[in-house]
Motif scaffolding. Structure first.
Motif, mmCIF file in Angstrom:
data_model
loop_
_atom_site.group_PDB
_atom_site.id
_atom_site.type_symbol
_atom_site.label_atom_id
_atom_site.label_comp_id
_atom_site.label_asym_id
_atom_site.label_seq_id
_atom_site.Cartn_x
_atom_site.Cartn_y
_atom_site.Cartn_z
ATOM 1 N N ALA A 120 -42.224 12.239 22.923
ATOM 2 C CA ALA A 120 -42.519 13.416 22.101
ATOM 3 C C ALA A 120 -43.078 13.033 20.720
ATOM 4 O O ALA A 120 -44.076 13.600 20.284
ATOM 5 N N ASN B 22 -49.473 30.348 24.610
ATOM 6 C CA ASN B 22 -50.358 29.300 24.108
ATOM 7 C C ASN B 22 -49.784 27.896 24.304
ATOM 8 O O ASN B 22 -50.352 26.922 23.802
ATOM 9 N N ALA B 23 -48.659 27.799 24.978
ATOM 10 C CA ALA B 23 -48.005 26.494 25.116
ATOM 11 C C ALA B 23 -48.825 25.569 26.024
ATOM 12 O O ALA B 23 -49.288 25.986 27.076
ATOM 13 N N PRO B 24 -48.981 24.293 25.607
ATOM 14 C CA PRO B 24 -49.722 23.347 26.436
ATOM 15 C C PRO B 24 -49.003 23.061 27.763
ATOM 16 O O PRO B 24 -49.645 22.751 28.751
ATOM 17 N N ALA B 25 -47.670 23.125 27.774
ATOM 18 C CA ALA B 25 -46.915 22.900 29.013
ATOM 19 C C ALA B 25 -45.623 23.706 28.954
ATOM 20 O O ALA B 25 -44.958 23.751 27.909
ATOM 21 N N ASP C 273 -44.885 36.149 25.614
ATOM 22 C CA ASP C 273 -45.994 36.005 24.659
ATOM 23 C C ASP C 273 -45.893 34.680 23.904
ATOM 24 O O ASP C 273 -46.899 34.005 23.663
ATOM 25 N N VAL D 130 -41.692 38.834 18.720
ATOM 26 C CA VAL D 130 -42.660 38.384 19.724
ATOM 27 C C VAL D 130 -41.927 38.227 21.064
ATOM 28 O O VAL D 130 -40.861 37.608 21.129
ATOM 29 N N ARG E 24 -45.801 23.895 20.821
ATOM 30 C CA ARG E 24 -45.774 25.328 21.166
ATOM 31 C C ARG E 24 -47.155 25.941 21.376
ATOM 32 O O ARG E 24 -47.306 26.928 22.070
ATOM 33 N N TYR E 25 -48.138 25.409 20.695
ATOM 34 C CA TYR E 25 -49.517 25.911 20.831
ATOM 35 C C TYR E 25 -50.463 24.848 20.295
ATOM 36 O O TYR E 25 -50.027 23.884 19.670
ATOM 37 N N VAL F 43 -51.054 36.219 19.588
ATOM 38 C CA VAL F 43 -50.318 37.272 20.292
ATOM 39 C C VAL F 43 -49.976 38.423 19.337
ATOM 40 O O VAL F 43 -49.307 39.369 19.723
ATOM 41 N N PHE G 128 -40.664 25.401 26.303
ATOM 42 C CA PHE G 128 -41.776 24.499 26.012
ATOM 43 C C PHE G 128 -41.442 23.128 26.597
ATOM 44 O O PHE G 128 -40.365 22.599 26.346
ATOM 45 N N LYS G 129 -42.360 22.568 27.335
ATOM 46 C CA LYS G 129 -42.115 21.270 27.939
ATOM 47 C C LYS G 129 -42.777 20.179 27.098
ATOM 48 O O LYS G 129 -43.943 20.294 26.721
ATOM 49 N N VAL G 130 -42.013 19.127 26.786
ATOM 50 C CA VAL G 130 -42.555 17.989 26.027
ATOM 51 C C VAL G 130 -42.195 16.695 26.749
ATOM 52 O O VAL G 130 -41.275 16.673 27.571
ATOM 53 N N PRO G 131 -42.908 15.605 26.424
ATOM 54 C CA PRO G 131 -42.516 14.318 27.011
ATOM 55 C C PRO G 131 -41.107 13.932 26.539
ATOM 56 O O PRO G 131 -40.585 14.516 25.580
ATOM 57 N N ARG G 132 -40.574 12.923 27.146
ATOM 58 C CA ARG G 132 -39.232 12.422 26.810
ATOM 59 C C ARG G 132 -39.074 12.206 25.287
ATOM 60 O O ARG G 132 -39.961 11.676 24.638
ATOM 61 N N VAL G 133 -37.944 12.657 24.738
ATOM 62 C CA VAL G 133 -37.682 12.498 23.307
ATOM 63 C C VAL G 133 -36.858 11.243 23.055
ATOM 64 O O VAL G 133 -37.096 10.491 22.125
ATOM 65 N N LYS H 125 -52.335 14.457 26.205
ATOM 66 C CA LYS H 125 -51.556 14.493 27.461
ATOM 67 C C LYS H 125 -51.076 13.111 27.912
ATOM 68 O O LYS H 125 -50.294 13.004 28.839
ATOM 69 N N ARG I 163 -52.919 19.328 22.686
ATOM 70 C CA ARG I 163 -51.914 18.299 22.961
ATOM 71 C C ARG I 163 -52.566 17.095 23.636
ATOM 72 O O ARG I 163 -53.338 17.251 24.573
#
Lengths: 490, 95
Positions: free
Chosen positions: A339, B79-82, B75, B71, A328-329, A102, B88-93, A334, A332
């Motif tokens: 986490a 590029n975030a996967p989810a 923006d 930024v 963040r990028y 970006v 930003f979304k992640v599985p359970r921590v 799935k 991943r």
């Protein structure tokens, strides 16, 4: 001479004089890419539409009577670890294969200001870790002088593109030789500037105290032209040096009379291929003829440079690559249920084996109980390596060595079999990064049809003497004019 | 042997990586090969030698505390996967 074989300075004149349009030139280079890319494999990503639009813009500027910058309208290639806004930047890694930056790297912003053209992004060893471009996740790159051989690395795509006529100029990055060694293997010119000369902002970090961006070109004049655009202080990189940038093209004089050139004896000992040495010694004779004074010097800690590098660079890499966590990028996994598991699986599947090896080596040497024995020790030896250069530069103006102990070798995955044997071949380039000095590789001969590179090492911030010495040799010889045959049994 | 397969497993865990059972013997062997080679550094007397962390004289680079554009939020998420609710979304921590 074909357009795609020409130099930046020749083409600039033709563009400015309206003998040639940038669209015509850019199309000619893409035609060449269509013709040979399948054999060479220099590129990861091409950006033809934007490149041609930019070329049309430059043509309009010229038609309007504007004076254009030396790189304006001239198509170049960018190593795929340099951030280009909106254009995929992968580091030739699975973990970044969908990454679209970006923001622009500082060097890219500078090049855009000069209205240059970006053809695409070039293949490299994954995260610049390697000397053959074989650790790339994307593809194999072949040497234009013999398609069965490696192009060197890690900037193998950027160097092969120049040798094969697939770009007029290119950018590489050099952490332990990654510009100079592929330049040498491909019979082209490559410069690693003094550490701090060029901003690292937007160059994907590998080993932050060693990384430096630099040009790969067909001749020394072109290298000076690219340097003029990419050098300079940048508020985004606190290690970029607040020093004036000279006009490097003014240093291009044919004059080495009285120049003291040092031959470090440790760079001519065992491990250097006899035929490579022979070509280097002929170059030394040429310099003598041209009026330079040759002095033997010693850099006694050279034998420790490789292992010192393979402690320091992985240590820095293990920290820099910690950012690839799948959050963040980047890639991943799935399926992961938590986490921490997601991070572990994303990294395990996203990184190749050489990158994993170096991350783990770095983690080990920084871990509690081993820090002093490995990391601190290596940092102390780094001081001694620097002092060797300080001592040598009291007696001489530049140092002359082979860029690599060998010419390009067959592609056979040796890196996977015996990493240490490949690491040892970096002995001639690594010390220059350790000391932060500028180094250049220029073509100086051939053995068995493969190009040999001559390395000149300068004092910190003295790229000008380096360029003058390189230019003088180049103008007195024809090695840089030889065209790669693209032969071999591939 | 500087490191055993057990050590390699531990280093991998610290690095948030996994080395498969199949890769383990060769990986451990190559790791040891490099560490054994590092023994040559013990020949160098470094008593009283300052380590080089950077070849530059290190100093803080300061600027006026004036807000600048960074930024943009959207923006940063590109590029975030989810993504979930602008984050930003992640599985359970925590289980």
């Amino acid at each position: 001479m074909k357009l795609y074989e020409s130099t930046v300075h020749e083409l600039h004149e033709q563009l400015q004089n309206k003998q040639l349009s940038s669209v015509e030139l850019t199309k000619a280079v893409y035609d060449r890419i269509d013709e040979v890319e399948e054999k060479i494999g220099a590129y990861v990503t091409l950006d033809k539409e934007n490149a041609l639009a930019q070329a049309a813009k430059v043509d309009a500027m010229i038609a309007a009577g504007e004076t254009i910058k030396p790189l304006a309208g001239i198509p170049g290639a960018i190593k795929d670890n340099i951030s280009t806004k909106g254009l995929r930047t992968t580091c030739s890694s699975h973990i970044l294969d969908n990454f679209i930056p970006v923001y622009d790297a500082h060097v890219i912003a500078n090049l855009r200001k000069d209205e240059t053209i970006f053809l695409g992004k070039t293949n490299m060893d994954e995260f610049a870790m390697g000397s053959t471009t074989e650790t790339s996740y994307m593809k194999k790159t072949h040497n234009a002088w013999n398609l069965d051989c490696v192009p060197g690395g890690s900037s193998g795509g950027s160097a092969a593109a120049i040798a094969a006529g697939e770009a007029i100029w290119s950018l590489g990055s050099d952490t332990g030789g990654s510009i100079r060694q592929p330049a040498s293997f491909n019979g082209v010119v490559g410069i690693k500037p003094t550490y701090g000369r060029v901003s690292r902002y937007g160059c994907v970090a590998f080993a932050s105290s060693l990384d430096q961006i630099g040009p790969i070109t067909r001749d020394v004049t072109d290298a000076a032209i690219v340097l003029n655009t990419i050098c300079g202080v940048d508020a985004h990189d606190s290690t970029s040096l607040p020093v004036d940038v000279p006009d490097f093209t003014k240093a291009l004089r044919q004059d080495v009379k009285g120049l003291r050139i040092g031959l470090p004896k440790e760079y001519f000992g065992e491990g250097i291929d006899a035929k490579v040495k022979e070509q280097i010694m002929l170059a030394v004779e040429k310099y003598k003829e041209l009026g330079a004074e040759i002095v033997e010097v010693s850099l006694p800690h050279t034998e420790y440079a490789v292992i010192t590098y393979y402690i320091i660079a992985p240590a820095e890499a293990s920290a820099n690559l910690a950012r690839y966590d799948g959050v963040r990028y980047g890639y991943r996994n799935k399926e992961a249920k938590s986490a921490p598991e997601m991070t572990k699986l994303s990294r395990t599947e996203g990184f190749g084996s050489e990158v994993k090896r170096r991350i783990m080596l770095g983690t080990y040497v920084l871990s509690s109980g081993y820090y002093d024995a490995y990391y601190k020790k290596a940092m102390q030896v780094r001081t001694l390596i620097r002092k060797d250069f300080d001592e040598a530069f009291r007696k001489v103006d530049v140092l002359l060595t082979p860029t690599s102990p060998v010419v390009a070798y067959p592609m056979d995955g040796k890196i996977a079999m015996d990493p240490l044997a490949i690491y040892m071949l970096d002995v001639t380039t690594i010390p220059v990064n350790m000391a932060g000095l500028p180094g250049i590789s220029i073509p100086c001969g051939f053995t068995d049809g493969m190009p040999v590179g001559l390395q000149l090492i300068g004092k910190a911030l003295d790229e000008e003497t380096l360029l003058r010495a390189a230019y003088t040799f180049e103008q007195a010889t024809d090695f840089h004019k030889a065209a790669a045959p693209l032969g071999g049994n591939k | 042997m500087k490191v055993t397969e057990k050590d390699v497993k531990y280093i991998a865990a610290l690095s948030r990586l996994e080395i498969s059972e199949a890769e383990m013997p060769k990986f451990t062997e190559q790791f040891n090969q490099i560490l054994n080679y590092a023994d040559i550094l013990q020949k160098v007397d470094t008593t009283g030698i300052e380590p080089t962390f950077s070849i530059l004289p290190l100093y803080n680079v300061l600027r006026e505390d004036v807000p600048q554009e960074g930024v943009a939020h959207e923006d940063a998420l590109k590029n975030a996967p989810a993504v979930h609710n602008d984050g930003f979304k992640v599985p359970r921590v925590i289980e």
